[in-house]
Write a protein that holds these residues in place. Structure first.
Motif, short mmCIF file in Angstrom:
data_model
loop_
_atom_site.label_atom_id
_atom_site.label_comp_id
_atom_site.label_asym_id
_atom_site.label_seq_id
_atom_site.Cartn_x
_atom_site.Cartn_y
_atom_site.Cartn_z
N LYS A 54 0.82 -1.21 0.00
CA LYS A 54 0.00 0.00 0.00
C LYS A 54 0.85 1.25 0.00
O LYS A 54 0.52 2.26 -0.66
N ARG A 55 1.96 1.22 0.71
CA ARG A 55 2.84 2.39 0.84
C ARG A 55 3.67 2.60 -0.42
O ARG A 55 4.11 3.73 -0.71
N SER A 56 3.90 1.54 -1.17
CA SER A 56 4.85 1.58 -2.27
C SER A 56 4.50 2.64 -3.33
O SER A 56 3.35 2.75 -3.76
N LYS A 57 5.51 3.38 -3.72
CA LYS A 57 5.38 4.28 -4.87
C LYS A 57 6.78 4.74 -5.27
O LYS A 57 7.71 4.74 -4.45
N PRO A 58 6.97 5.10 -6.53
CA PRO A 58 8.28 5.56 -6.97
C PRO A 58 8.76 6.75 -6.14
O PRO A 58 7.97 7.64 -5.77
N GLY A 59 10.05 6.75 -5.82
CA GLY A 59 10.65 7.84 -5.07
C GLY A 59 10.91 7.52 -3.62
O GLY A 59 11.77 8.16 -2.99
N LEU A 60 10.17 6.56 -3.06
CA LEU A 60 10.47 6.13 -1.70
C LEU A 60 11.74 5.29 -1.70
O LEU A 60 12.24 4.89 -2.74
N LYS A 61 12.24 5.01 -0.49
CA LYS A 61 13.40 4.14 -0.36
C LYS A 61 12.99 2.83 0.30
O LYS A 61 11.92 2.72 0.91
N LYS A 86 11.95 2.63 -7.98
CA LYS A 86 11.84 3.31 -9.27
C LYS A 86 10.61 2.83 -10.04
O LYS A 86 10.24 1.66 -9.98
N ASP A 87 10.03 3.76 -10.75
CA ASP A 87 8.89 3.45 -11.62
C ASP A 87 9.31 2.38 -12.63
O ASP A 87 10.32 2.53 -13.31
N GLY A 88 8.54 1.29 -12.69
CA GLY A 88 8.85 0.22 -13.63
C GLY A 88 9.62 -0.93 -13.03
O GLY A 88 9.75 -1.99 -13.65
N ARG A 110 6.75 -11.86 -1.04
CA ARG A 110 5.94 -11.41 -2.17
C ARG A 110 6.79 -10.47 -3.02
O ARG A 110 7.66 -9.75 -2.50
N THR A 111 6.52 -10.46 -4.31
CA THR A 111 7.18 -9.57 -5.25
C THR A 111 6.11 -8.80 -6.00
O THR A 111 5.14 -9.40 -6.50
N PHE A 112 6.25 -7.48 -6.06
CA PHE A 112 5.19 -6.66 -6.65
C PHE A 112 5.81 -5.48 -7.40
O PHE A 112 6.96 -5.09 -7.14
N PRO A 113 5.07 -4.88 -8.32
CA PRO A 113 5.59 -3.72 -9.05
C PRO A 113 5.50 -2.46 -8.19
O PRO A 113 4.48 -2.20 -7.55
N VAL A 114 6.57 -1.70 -8.19
CA VAL A 114 6.62 -0.48 -7.39
C VAL A 114 5.45 0.44 -7.73
O VAL A 114 4.84 1.07 -6.86
#
Length: 453
Positions: free
Chosen positions: A206-213, A258-260, A280-284
């Motif tokens: 839920k927290r994941s998004k490009p730009g976070l670490k 990173k996006d992608g 689990r593995t998921f797209p950023v």
């Protein structure tokens, strides 16, 4: 906080008597000696958070440091003793309340208890007259040192007709075979641990998004573990984005999501001394690319094939073999392996052509330790056959694929690292998956992340 017994005292008493039964099958005149884990310094005047020894807790329910369990068995008579820290108001002000030897017999179902300060004085007396000692053989330096000291004291009294034990047996193999089979309370605890870990994985997605670490997602995981009552991580969490997912034991660091890119999280909490283990593995960005989805679905198909083999009568090796077959076939279909170079699927498996992309095993036992104890081979089998799966064994199922940049790999797969891991109970029917409160298919993951954005 006062030492608590979870589950009830009767379970620990029953485990001790089950161990005694195994000991008696070897010797009817024996003494079991087991110590708990020591405290470990982190740096000056500071210790790591204390974690009890798993075997010791399994038999006692006692979580304080500086403790020894002694079980004497002569014929059909069994006597249990505990050495522990004495009550000490000054130390308890600094370090917390101690149970103390006065309260230990009633609280723990032990016959006798003593101060740890009396260990060297009392132990030669307790060992007198016993032929065999069941302890950790040469795996615990502290215990080895104590045993040399105590048997040395007894040797000095040989002219008085006092004999010292002459045979030292390994007690770990007996306890570890017991721990391999979980009772109802253990399975219930591990189910709850898996649920908590699932909530942590959901929070990280839920927290994941490009730009976070990576450490931002780790923070969500740790917060969720503690917020739901877990005492600790069961192991150091892996949060690996992009190329880092191809490093099997990578630790969450400061790489930017990173996006992608994909993000691989391997994280599980410990609850009441029991581990969970989920990956689990998921797209950023919440959406798999076609190449990512293809690789992910291959790993998921391998996991499904492996879980289908988690049944009574199958061998421990069977889930791994099933996963290998699916993964290797998929590698041919992706053009990473080819018939001209590697021959048939069977030949590629035999020659381990898959190994650059899948280099670990599919399963391990799970319980009080994340890589839990218990033999992977049949006991007392001269041929060392793989262990046959039986009800109430718990194992992980965790196939993966890891594609580092290479001329053998089409560029669209570069830096894709995928692992999918769940915790599975062997039952008399279908396998029980403890950890499916977190999405596992491509569509489920994308739907959760879309809902969360």
């Amino acid at each position: 906080m006062k030492t608590k017994l979870i589950p009830p005292q009767e379970i620990f008493v029953a485990r001790r008597f089950a161990l005694v039964k195994r000991v008696r099958a070897i010797s009817e005149n024996s003494i079991v000696i087991l110590n708990t884990a020591p405290e470990v310094a982190r740096n000056r005047d500071n210790e790591y958070a204390y974690r009890h020894d798993s075997d010791f807790y399994y038999l006692t329910g006692f979580t304080e440091p500086e403790a020894f369990l002694v079980i004497q068995t002569i014929g059909d008579k069994t006597t249990t003793h505990l050495f522990c820290r004495p009550k000490d108001l000054e130390r308890e002000i600094w370090d917390g309340i101690r149970l103390g030897p006065e309260a230990a017999p009633e609280e723990l179902g032990i016959d006798y208890a003593y101060s740890i300060a009396d260990l060297d004085t009392k132990m030669p007396e307790l060992m007198t007259g016993f032929d065999q000692v069941f302890t950790r053989n040469h795996t615990n330096e502290l215990m080895d040192e104590y045993l040399r000291k105590w048997t040395g004291e007894l040797a000095k009294k040989s002219r008085l007709g006092i004999s010292k034990p002459s045979v030292f047996q390994d007690v770990e193999c007996l306890i570890h075979d017991m721990r391999l089979f979980k009772d109802e309370s253990e399975i219930a605890t591990m189910q709850q641990a898996a649920w908590i870990s699932s909530q942590a994985h959901l929070a990280a997605m839920k927290r994941s998004k490009p730009g976070l670490k990576e450490y931002h997602l780790e923070a969500e995981i740790l917060y969720t573990f503690r917020n739901h009552g877990s005492e600790s991580v069961a192991y150091n969490s892996i949060v690996a984005t992009g190329e880092n997912a191809c490093v099997l034991h990578y630790r969450a660091a400061d790489s930017i999501l990173k996006d992608g890119d994909l993000c691989l999280i391997d994280a599980g909490c410990e609850l009441l001394g029991y581990a969970s283990d989920i990956t689990r593995t998921f797209p950023v960005n919440g959406k798999f690319s076609p190449a990512q989805a293809q690789a992910y679905n291959l790993v998921l198909a391998a996991q499904e094939a492996a879980i289908a083999k988690c049944k009574v009568g199958e061998s421990f090796q069977a889930p791994h073999d099933a996963a290998l077959e699916v993964l290797t076939k998929g590698l041919f279909e992706m053009g990473i392996l080819n018939q001209q170079q590697h021959g048939s699927i069977e030949s590629a498996i035999e020659n381990k052509a898959y190994q650059p992309y899948y280099m670990h095993r599919t399963s391990h036992w799970l319980g009080m330790d994340v890589h839990d104890v218990g033999s992977y081979r049949e006991l007392n089998d001269p041929n060392k056959a793989w262990r046959t799966l039986q009800p109430n064994m718990i194992l992980t199922v965790e196939p993966g694929l890891y594609f580092r940049p290479s001329k053998e790999i089409p560029k669209e797969y570069w830096n894709i690292g995928i692992r999918i891991e769940d915790d599975v109970v062997i039952t008399t029917g279908e396998p029980l998956i403890l950890s499916r409160d977190v999405p596992v298919t491509v569509s489920e993951i994308e739907a959760w992340m879309a809902q969360s954005s």
